[in-house]
Design an enzyme around this catalytic site. Structure first.
Site, PDB file in Angstrom:
ATOM      1  CB  SER A  71      -0.874  -0.021   1.257  1.00 26.34           C
ATOM      2  OG  SER A  71      -1.430   1.238   1.500  1.00 26.34           O
ATOM      3  CE1 TYR A  79      -4.010  -1.745   5.703  1.00 29.34           C
ATOM      4  CE2 TYR A  79      -3.030   0.318   4.961  1.00 29.34           C
ATOM      5  CZ  TYR A  79      -3.608  -0.909   4.675  1.00 29.34           C
ATOM      6  OH  TYR A  79      -3.780  -1.289   3.363  1.00 29.34           O
ATOM      7  CD  GLU A  91      -2.249   5.242   4.546  1.00 28.51           C
ATOM      8  OE1 GLU A  91      -2.008   5.397   5.746  1.00 28.51           O
ATOM      9  OE2 GLU A  91      -2.584   6.168   3.797  1.00 28.51           O
TER      10      GLU A  91
HETATM   11  P1  NAP Z   1     -11.386  -4.705   2.103  1.00 28.29           P
HETATM   12  O1  NAP Z   1     -12.571  -4.364   1.253  1.00 28.29           O
HETATM   13  O2  NAP Z   1     -11.313  -4.174   3.492  1.00 28.29           O
HETATM   14  O3  NAP Z   1     -11.272  -6.309   2.148  1.00 28.29           O
HETATM   15  C1  NAP Z   1     -10.427  -6.945   3.068  1.00 28.29           C
HETATM   16  C2  NAP Z   1     -10.659  -8.444   2.982  1.00 28.29           C
HETATM   17  O4  NAP Z   1      -9.788  -9.103   3.927  1.00 28.29           O
HETATM   18  C3  NAP Z   1     -12.085  -8.891   3.316  1.00 28.29           C
HETATM   19  O5  NAP Z   1     -12.452  -9.924   2.427  1.00 28.29           O
HETATM   20  C4  NAP Z   1     -11.938  -9.437   4.731  1.00 28.29           C
HETATM   21  O6  NAP Z   1     -12.897 -10.424   5.065  1.00 28.29           O
HETATM   22  C5  NAP Z   1     -10.551 -10.082   4.623  1.00 28.29           C
HETATM   23  N1  NAP Z   1      -9.956 -10.359   5.930  1.00 28.29           N
HETATM   24  C6  NAP Z   1      -9.722  -9.511   6.940  1.00 28.29           C
HETATM   25  N2  NAP Z   1      -9.148 -10.156   7.976  1.00 28.29           N
HETATM   26  C7  NAP Z   1      -9.028 -11.451   7.620  1.00 28.29           C
HETATM   27  C8  NAP Z   1      -8.532 -12.605   8.266  1.00 28.29           C
HETATM   28  N3  NAP Z   1      -8.035 -12.572   9.505  1.00 28.29           N
HETATM   29  N4  NAP Z   1      -8.547 -13.787   7.584  1.00 28.29           N
HETATM   30  C9  NAP Z   1      -9.062 -13.840   6.323  1.00 28.29           C
HETATM   31  N5  NAP Z   1      -9.570 -12.781   5.669  1.00 28.29           N
HETATM   32  C10 NAP Z   1      -9.542 -11.586   6.317  1.00 28.29           C
HETATM   33  O7  NAP Z   1     -10.033  -4.259   1.371  1.00 28.29           O
HETATM   34  P2  NAP Z   1      -9.775  -3.873  -0.186  1.00 28.29           P
HETATM   35  O8  NAP Z   1      -9.997  -2.408  -0.365  1.00 28.29           O
HETATM   36  O9  NAP Z   1     -10.448  -4.849  -1.053  1.00 28.29           O
HETATM   37  O10 NAP Z   1      -8.196  -4.071  -0.252  1.00 28.29           O
HETATM   38  C11 NAP Z   1      -7.630  -5.361  -0.570  1.00 28.29           C
HETATM   39  C12 NAP Z   1      -6.189  -5.412  -0.063  1.00 28.29           C
HETATM   40  O11 NAP Z   1      -5.431  -4.357  -0.661  1.00 28.29           O
HETATM   41  C13 NAP Z   1      -6.024  -5.213   1.429  1.00 28.29           C
HETATM   42  O12 NAP Z   1      -4.921  -5.975   1.850  1.00 28.29           O
HETATM   43  C14 NAP Z   1      -5.700  -3.723   1.572  1.00 28.29           C
HETATM   44  O13 NAP Z   1      -4.987  -3.491   2.760  1.00 28.29           O
HETATM   45  C15 NAP Z   1      -4.860  -3.529   0.335  1.00 28.29           C
HETATM   46  N6  NAP Z   1      -4.847  -2.188  -0.243  1.00 28.29           N
HETATM   47  C16 NAP Z   1      -6.022  -1.564  -0.516  1.00 28.29           C
HETATM   48  C17 NAP Z   1      -5.994  -0.323  -1.138  1.00 28.29           C
HETATM   49  C18 NAP Z   1      -7.264   0.391  -1.517  1.00 28.29           C
HETATM   50  O14 NAP Z   1      -7.206   1.597  -1.782  1.00 28.29           O
HETATM   51  N7  NAP Z   1      -8.402  -0.291  -1.575  1.00 28.29           N
HETATM   52  C19 NAP Z   1      -4.761   0.262  -1.489  1.00 28.29           C
HETATM   53  C20 NAP Z   1      -3.586  -0.432  -1.206  1.00 28.29           C
HETATM   54  C21 NAP Z   1      -3.641  -1.671  -0.594  1.00 28.29           C
HETATM   55  P3  NAP Z   1     -14.310 -10.015   5.727  1.00 28.29           P
HETATM   56  O15 NAP Z   1     -15.212  -9.647   4.570  1.00 28.29           O
HETATM   57  O16 NAP Z   1     -14.710 -11.271   6.412  1.00 28.29           O
HETATM   58  O17 NAP Z   1     -14.069  -8.847   6.644  1.00 28.29           O
HETATM   59  O1  F7E Z   2      -9.051   8.136   4.210  1.00 23.57           O
HETATM   60  C1  F7E Z   2      -9.494  11.588   5.430  1.00 23.57           C
HETATM   61  C2  F7E Z   2      -8.545  10.678   6.191  1.00 23.57           C
HETATM   62  O2  F7E Z   2     -10.028   6.033   5.129  1.00 23.57           O
HETATM   63  C3  F7E Z   2      -8.573   9.005   3.220  1.00 23.57           C
HETATM   64  C4  F7E Z   2      -7.254   2.131   2.585  1.00 23.57           C
HETATM   65  O3  F7E Z   2      -7.796   1.423   1.488  1.00 23.57           O
HETATM   66  O4  F7E Z   2      -6.080   3.618   1.127  1.00 23.57           O
HETATM   67  C5  F7E Z   2      -7.021   3.580   2.182  1.00 23.57           C
HETATM   68  O5  F7E Z   2      -6.542   4.287   3.318  1.00 23.57           O
HETATM   69  C6  F7E Z   2      -8.331  10.384   3.820  1.00 23.57           C
HETATM   70  C7  F7E Z   2      -7.517  10.381   5.115  1.00 23.57           C
HETATM   71  O6  F7E Z   2      -8.399   5.933   3.188  1.00 23.57           O
HETATM   72  C8  F7E Z   2     -12.774  11.217   6.943  1.00 23.57           C
HETATM   73  O7  F7E Z   2      -8.023  11.349   7.348  1.00 23.57           O
HETATM   74  C9  F7E Z   2     -11.450  12.842   6.376  1.00 23.57           C
HETATM   75  O8  F7E Z   2      -6.572  11.421   5.059  1.00 23.57           O
HETATM   76  O9  F7E Z   2     -10.648   6.763   2.786  1.00 23.57           O
HETATM   77  P1  F7E Z   2      -9.623   6.657   3.855  1.00 23.57           P
HETATM   78  P2  F7E Z   2      -6.840   5.829   3.568  1.00 23.57           P
HETATM   79  O10 F7E Z   2      -6.607   6.106   4.999  1.00 23.57           O
HETATM   80  O11 F7E Z   2      -6.103   6.669   2.579  1.00 23.57           O
HETATM   81  C10 F7E Z   2      -4.795   3.046   1.438  1.00 23.57           C
HETATM   82  C11 F7E Z   2      -3.942   3.139   0.185  1.00 23.57           C
HETATM   83  C12 F7E Z   2      -4.882   1.692   2.008  1.00 23.57           C
HETATM   84  O12 F7E Z   2      -4.004   0.865   1.812  1.00 23.57           O
HETATM   85  C13 F7E Z   2      -5.951   1.461   3.016  1.00 23.57           C
HETATM   86  O13 F7E Z   2      -6.208   0.060   3.156  1.00 23.57           O
HETATM   87  O14 F7E Z   2      -9.592  10.968   4.159  1.00 23.57           O
HETATM   88  N1  F7E Z   2     -10.831  11.684   6.038  1.00 23.57           N
HETATM   89  N2  F7E Z   2     -12.633  12.571   6.947  1.00 23.57           N
HETATM   90  C14 F7E Z   2     -11.623  10.659   6.375  1.00 23.57           C
HETATM   91  N3  F7E Z   2     -11.458   9.330   6.220  1.00 23.57           N
HETATM   92  C15 F7E Z   2     -12.458   8.528   6.632  1.00 23.57           C
HETATM   93  N4  F7E Z   2     -12.337   7.182   6.468  1.00 23.57           N
HETATM   94  N5  F7E Z   2     -13.596   9.022   7.223  1.00 23.57           N
HETATM   95  C16 F7E Z   2     -13.810  10.361   7.396  1.00 23.57           C
HETATM   96  O15 F7E Z   2     -14.850  10.786   7.910  1.00 23.57           O
END
Ligand code: NAP
Ligand code: F7E
Length: 324
Positions: A123, A147, A125
């Protein structure tokens, strides 16, 4: 037919990746963890074409048994506790699932069949308090949340298994990617869902935290294609996947609300409970390497992304559908 094993198949990316691989003729095995209530809403439309199997990233025995039974060619590790805010409240669980879970899975692969190709969902992050703009594969990490720290561990253990055991382990450093299937707690979906509810007269308030942070937001459908492309390379490597554009939360708000002919300033309340102990202020990725080596590029613009999410939320709310 090749077999793919996906952890996190019930999540946003898992559902898009499963669709993508089914279209390419894969047998798709999806690992789901036991929950008291079924949460298959993102994959219900393809459930009859998937093999769903029970396991958990916290339970290594389950991972070994599943790999032995299904013998996949490719493993996509998408499972994680992925919500940054929750990682301060549950730092140990986040470390178990998001960091150590990667080692459990990698070592299960090493034991069962080290020829299996492995994708790790790293990520942006990890860049956190950024040392360079834009961020690329060589930019040093400085994570700002439990995270982010867990993802740094997951990234390096993936590199380490590649270097130690000559395994085909790849880390995709993906910047934020969104879709109508994004969880409602993430800021983009929270905004589009509330904009749609306000338009339909279902609420008149949206409580948010920091509006100044900037993110490189792309479309999840584009990003799962990049995951697959990475595993088709002869040599495993690390790749940044991003749009190379950055926008603030406020810009996202403006785009979503103006599309609905609404002024966000009339509805948004800043609420300290959504502020983070440490913030990631600016993310913008440089996907040049992915463009050159994978031939990957994003197809959905920022404006298109916002609009497709708002349109989907409006449609779901009008039809009384449960949000995905
Ligand atoms: P998500 O919607 O939160 O999905 C996370 C998945 O992980 C869900 O299927 C969840 O199952 C499963 N999970 C959580 N804990 C588990 C455990 N202990 N054992 C087995 N399964 C478990 O995340 P996403 O947005 O699809 O992201 C997919 C991956 O990419 C994640 O690793 C995330 O950190 C990474 N990532 C996401 C982004 C983004 O912007 N979306 C960017 C960079 C990296 P449940 O449904 O049962 O909760
Ligand atoms: O926050 C600000 C918050 O929770 C984005 C995950 O998929 O992308 C995701 O992480 C921004 C932050 O995503 C609210 O402070 C303001 O600056 O949508 P987010 P994230 O933290 O960028 C990365 C790449 C991952 O890997 C992660 O798994 O928005 N913000 N107000 C807020 N954020 C949330 N959630 N809620 C608010 O009310």
């Amino acid at each position: 037919m090749p077999t793919a094993f996906i952890t996190g198949i019930t999540g946003q990316d898992g559902s898009y990746l499963a669709e993508f691989l089914l279209e390419r003729g894969y047998d798709v095995v999806g690992m789901v963890r036991r929950t008291s209530t079924l949460n298959f809403h993102r994959i219900s439309h393809i459930q009859d074409r998937l093999k769903l199997v029970s396991g958990d990233m916290l339970d290594q025995i389950s991972l070994i048994h599943l790999l032995e039974e299904h013998r996949p060619d490719e493993v996509y590790n998408l499972a994680a506790q992925s919500f940054v805010q929750t990682s301060w409240g549950q730092p140990v669980f986040t470390g178990e699932a998001t960091a150590l879970g990667v080692t459990r899975l990698l070592d299960a692969i090493r034991l069962v069949d080290p020829q299996i190709r492995f994708y790790q969902a790293s990520s942006s992050e990890m860049f956190g308090k950024v040392r360079e703009v834009p961020q690329r594969e060589t930019t040093p990490f400085h994570p700002r949340s439990p995270y982010g720290v867990a993802k740094v561990y997951g990234h390096w253990i993936t590199v380490n298994y590649r270097e130690s055991y000559d395994m085909h382990c790849t880390s995709g450093i993906l910047f934020n990617h969104e879709s109508p299937r994004r969880g409602l707690e993430f800021v983009t979906r929270k905004i589009t869902h509330h904009a749609a509810m306000i338009k339909l007269g279902m609420t008149d308030e949206l409580r948010l935290g920091n509006l100044d942070s900037r993110r490189d937001w792309g479309f999840a459908g584009d990003y799962v294609r990049a995951m697959w492309l990475m595993l088709q390379q002869d040599i495993p490597d690390d790749f940044v996947i991003a749009t190379s554009e950055t926008h603030s939360v406020e810009e996202f708000l403006g785009e979503a609300f103006s599309y609905m002919d609404l002024d966000w300033k009339e509805y948004v309340v800043q609420d300290p409970q959504f502020m983070r102990p440490a913030e990631v202020d600016l993310l913008v990725g440089d996907p040049t390497k992915a463009g050159k080596k994978l031939g990957w590029e994003p197809t959905v613009t920022f404006r298109q992304l916002v609009r497709l999410m708002v349109d989907s939320d409006l449609r779901m709310l009008r039809n009384g559908e449960t949000p995905m």
